[in-house]
Design a protein around this motif. Structure first.
Motif, PDB file in Angstrom:
ATOM      1  N   UNK A  18       0.834  -1.201   0.000  1.00  0.00           N
ATOM      2  CA  UNK A  18       0.000   0.000   0.000  1.00  0.00           C
ATOM      3  C   UNK A  18       0.870   1.254   0.000  1.00  0.00           C
ATOM      4  N   UNK A  19       1.882   1.287   0.861  1.00  0.00           N
ATOM      5  CA  UNK A  19       2.784   2.443   0.937  1.00  0.00           C
ATOM      6  C   UNK A  19       3.547   2.602  -0.382  1.00  0.00           C
ATOM      7  N   UNK A  20       4.050   1.492  -0.928  1.00  0.00           N
ATOM      8  CA  UNK A  20       4.796   1.541  -2.196  1.00  0.00           C
ATOM      9  C   UNK A  20       3.938   2.151  -3.300  1.00  0.00           C
ATOM     10  N   UNK A  21       2.692   1.709  -3.416  1.00  0.00           N
ATOM     11  CA  UNK A  21       1.818   2.197  -4.484  1.00  0.00           C
ATOM     12  C   UNK A  21       1.443   3.666  -4.265  1.00  0.00           C
ATOM     13  N   UNK A  22       1.236   4.060  -3.004  1.00  0.00           N
ATOM     14  CA  UNK A  22       0.871   5.455  -2.739  1.00  0.00           C
ATOM     15  C   UNK A  22       1.971   6.408  -3.174  1.00  0.00           C
ATOM     16  N   UNK A  23       3.228   5.951  -3.106  1.00  0.00           N
ATOM     17  CA  UNK A  23       4.354   6.782  -3.544  1.00  0.00           C
ATOM     18  C   UNK A  23       4.383   6.950  -5.055  1.00  0.00           C
ATOM     19  N   UNK A  24       3.627   6.114  -5.774  1.00  0.00           N
ATOM     20  CA  UNK A  24       3.605   6.180  -7.238  1.00  0.00           C
ATOM     21  C   UNK A  24       2.205   6.497  -7.755  1.00  0.00           C
ATOM     22  N   UNK A  25       1.416   7.182  -6.935  1.00  0.00           N
ATOM     23  CA  UNK A  25       0.087   7.644  -7.332  1.00  0.00           C
ATOM     24  C   UNK A  25      -0.830   6.517  -7.782  1.00  0.00           C
ATOM     25  N   UNK A  26      -0.764   5.416  -7.061  1.00  0.00           N
ATOM     26  CA  UNK A  26      -1.645   4.276  -7.321  1.00  0.00           C
ATOM     27  C   UNK A  26      -2.425   4.002  -6.042  1.00  0.00           C
ATOM     28  N   UNK A  27      -3.750   3.995  -6.132  1.00  0.00           N
ATOM     29  CA  UNK A  27      -4.577   3.694  -4.964  1.00  0.00           C
ATOM     30  C   UNK A  27      -4.572   2.188  -4.707  1.00  0.00           C
ATOM     31  N   UNK A  28      -4.762   1.806  -3.435  1.00  0.00           N
ATOM     32  CA  UNK A  28      -4.737   0.385  -3.084  1.00  0.00           C
ATOM     33  C   UNK A  28      -5.918   0.041  -2.190  1.00  0.00           C
ATOM     34  N   UNK A  29      -6.524  -1.103  -2.472  1.00  0.00           N
ATOM     35  CA  UNK A  29      -7.515  -1.715  -1.591  1.00  0.00           C
ATOM     36  C   UNK A  29      -6.869  -2.958  -1.006  1.00  0.00           C
ATOM     37  N   UNK A  30      -7.240  -3.294   0.243  1.00  0.00           N
ATOM     38  CA  UNK A  30      -6.608  -4.451   0.902  1.00  0.00           C
ATOM     39  C   UNK A  30      -7.661  -5.445   1.359  1.00  0.00           C
ATOM     40  N   UNK A  31      -7.361  -6.723   1.131  1.00  0.00           N
ATOM     41  CA  UNK A  31      -8.230  -7.811   1.590  1.00  0.00           C
ATOM     42  C   UNK A  31      -7.342  -8.874   2.218  1.00  0.00           C
ATOM     43  N   UNK A  32      -7.811  -9.438   3.350  1.00  0.00           N
ATOM     44  CA  UNK A  32      -7.005 -10.423   4.077  1.00  0.00           C
ATOM     45  C   UNK A  32      -7.354 -11.860   3.717  1.00  0.00           C
TER      46      UNK A  32
END
Length: 454
Positions: A18-32
């Motif tokens: 999530x952090x990696x993608x946010x640094x490259x202007x990519x939104x992230x959704x997370x599922x466990x």
């Protein structure tokens, strides 16, 4: 902003991504869990999925990841999926790549490599969606065109041809002369038939005169008719094409071959609707829609004095330019299959399709029709092969197009394939021909590189 769905039961992995993608202007959704991931897929628009291969404690088989991938593929067949796997799961990941997964990344992953892969897949997906929207829009327009007009059974798929047909249907309603230009064998007469079929004189006659098929001294008699004794051999009066076309359409093919004397008389008929037969002083009146066609450069002929400028502008109220067949490649395979119509069991081998798409077609549609007639006669079974086509380039290559397909030195990369598919409007056979591959070889490369078929 593009959105990536991360499905991983390890919270630390999900947060790091999530952090990696946010640094490259990519939104992230997370599922466990797989269940939560599938639910999010139904609730949100997602451009790409990154999924783990195992979710239960002490499980290392990768079966849970395979099941999740199959569930995603069943619901969203075009959605790119990247697999996160430990080296112990490499075989399972490779199997899923063969089944359509876009890529796999070993844990721990390389940030730069992962971001590059994600960006490439997202861009490809966006291009694919744009292409699909364009194709769907074109299909809607084509269906509307076919529903609202009589297209005289013309076979076409290429947007370039559709534009000409659409304009032909538009100008058909206006009672003005139309000039159809284009190389020989492109289908200009069929366009003229479409104009007639959708005009106010659709129920009138459709008369054709090929000005290039007659001696110059006979063209005027063909156009305007002749009284008995008007010329040597004229034993009785004869009706001309203008009289025969009264109340309908006269199609003058190869208008550039009309001699100057005939051009002057044609101009008068276009302006007044009146003419005299050869050898007669009686004026006749007709109402005829004139559609002409040429493969000649009429402006150049005007400069040399071979064609009247005033006649050109009279004929050229509306000009329809029909491109050569090579400039409308999406028409080639539909036309080829159409010319096999009387033999519905015959099929084109993929290599034969690629050869047809690669041929320059100097003789245009007429040449294609002759090639398919020849192939249908020479085919030994139900499948037409490259050799049956008799095309020069195919004959020079004894191995056929397939011989190029497996040449390791010609293997295209992801960018080359994506560009070829884009230029081909998503037609795999056409892209394969451009790349020098058989269709099956291109499919294998697309699968290996994770390229989704447009």
């Amino acid at each position: 902003m593009p959105t990536v769905l991360i499905i991983d039961d390890n919270a630390a992995v999900a947060v790091a991504l999530d952090v990696l993608f946010s640094l490259h202007d990519i939104a992230a959704l997370r599922a466990a869990s797989p269940k939560e991931g599938l639910t999010l897929l139904e609730q949100h628009s997602v451009d790409l999925v990154i999924q783990d291969m195992n979710f239960s404690a002490d499980t290392t088989s990768g079966e849970e990841g395979a099941a999740l991938f199959r569930a995603i593929r069943a619901r969203h067949p075009d959605l790119p999926v990247i697999l996160l796997t430990a080296w112990t799961h490499l075989d399972a990941a490779v199997d899923l790549i063969k089944a359509g997964a876009a890529d796999y990344q070993a844990k721990p992953w390389d940030d730069n490599k992962l971001i590059a892969t994600v960006n490439n897949l997202i861009e490809l997906g966006q291009a694919k969606r744009a292409l699909q929207q364009r194709v769907q829009g074109e299909l809607r327009q084509r269906r509307e065109l076919e529903r609202g007009h009589d297209l005289r059974g013309m076979v076409f798929q290429d947007p370039a041809t559709e534009r000409v047909i659409h304009l032909a249907c538009q100008v058909a309603r206006a009672d003005v002369p139309v000039l159809i230009s284009g190389p020989n064998g492109t289908g200009k007469e069929r366009i003229a038939e479409i104009i007639q079929a959708n005009s106010s004189v659709r129920n009138g006659p459709f008369v054709v005169l090929n000005c290039g098929a007659l001696p110059a001294e006979l063209i005027e008699a063909e156009l305007f008719g002749a009284d008995a004794g008007a010329y040597t051999g004229a034993a009785k009066a004869r009706e001309g094409k203008f009289e025969a076309a009264d109340g309908g359409t006269l199609f003058l093919d190869e208008i550039g071959n009309l001699p100057l004397a005939g051009q002057m008389k044609l101009l008068r008929v276009l302006e007044t609707g009146r003419f005299e037969r050869l050898g007669s002083n009686r004026e006749r009146q007709v109402k005829v829609r004139v559609v002409s066609a040429t493969n000649a450069d009429l402006p150049a002929m005007i400069k040399t004095g071979a064609f009247r400028e005033d006649l050109f502008y009279r004929l050229n109220v509306i000009e329809l330019r029909l491109p050569p067949l090579a400039a409308r490649p999406l028409d080639i395979l539909p036309l080829a299959m159409h010319f096999l119509g009387p033999q519905p069991n015959l099929q084109l081998h993929p290599d034969a399709q690629a050869a047809l798409l690669a041929h320059p077609w100097p003789g245009n549609v007429r040449e294609l029709k002759n090639v398919m007639l020849r192939a249908s006669l020479l085919a030994s079974g139900d499948v037409i092969k490259v050799a049956d086509l008799g095309l020069p380039a195919a004959a020079d290559n004894a191995g056929g197009v397939a011989g190029l397909a497996d040449d390791a030195h010609r293997e295209p990369d992801r960018d080359a394939i994506s560009l070829a598919l884009s230029r081909a409007g998503g037609v795999v056979a056409q892209a394969a021909a451009e790349l020098g591959l058989s269709r099956q070889a291109l499919y294998r490369r697309m699968e290996r590189l994770g390229i989704v078929r447009p």
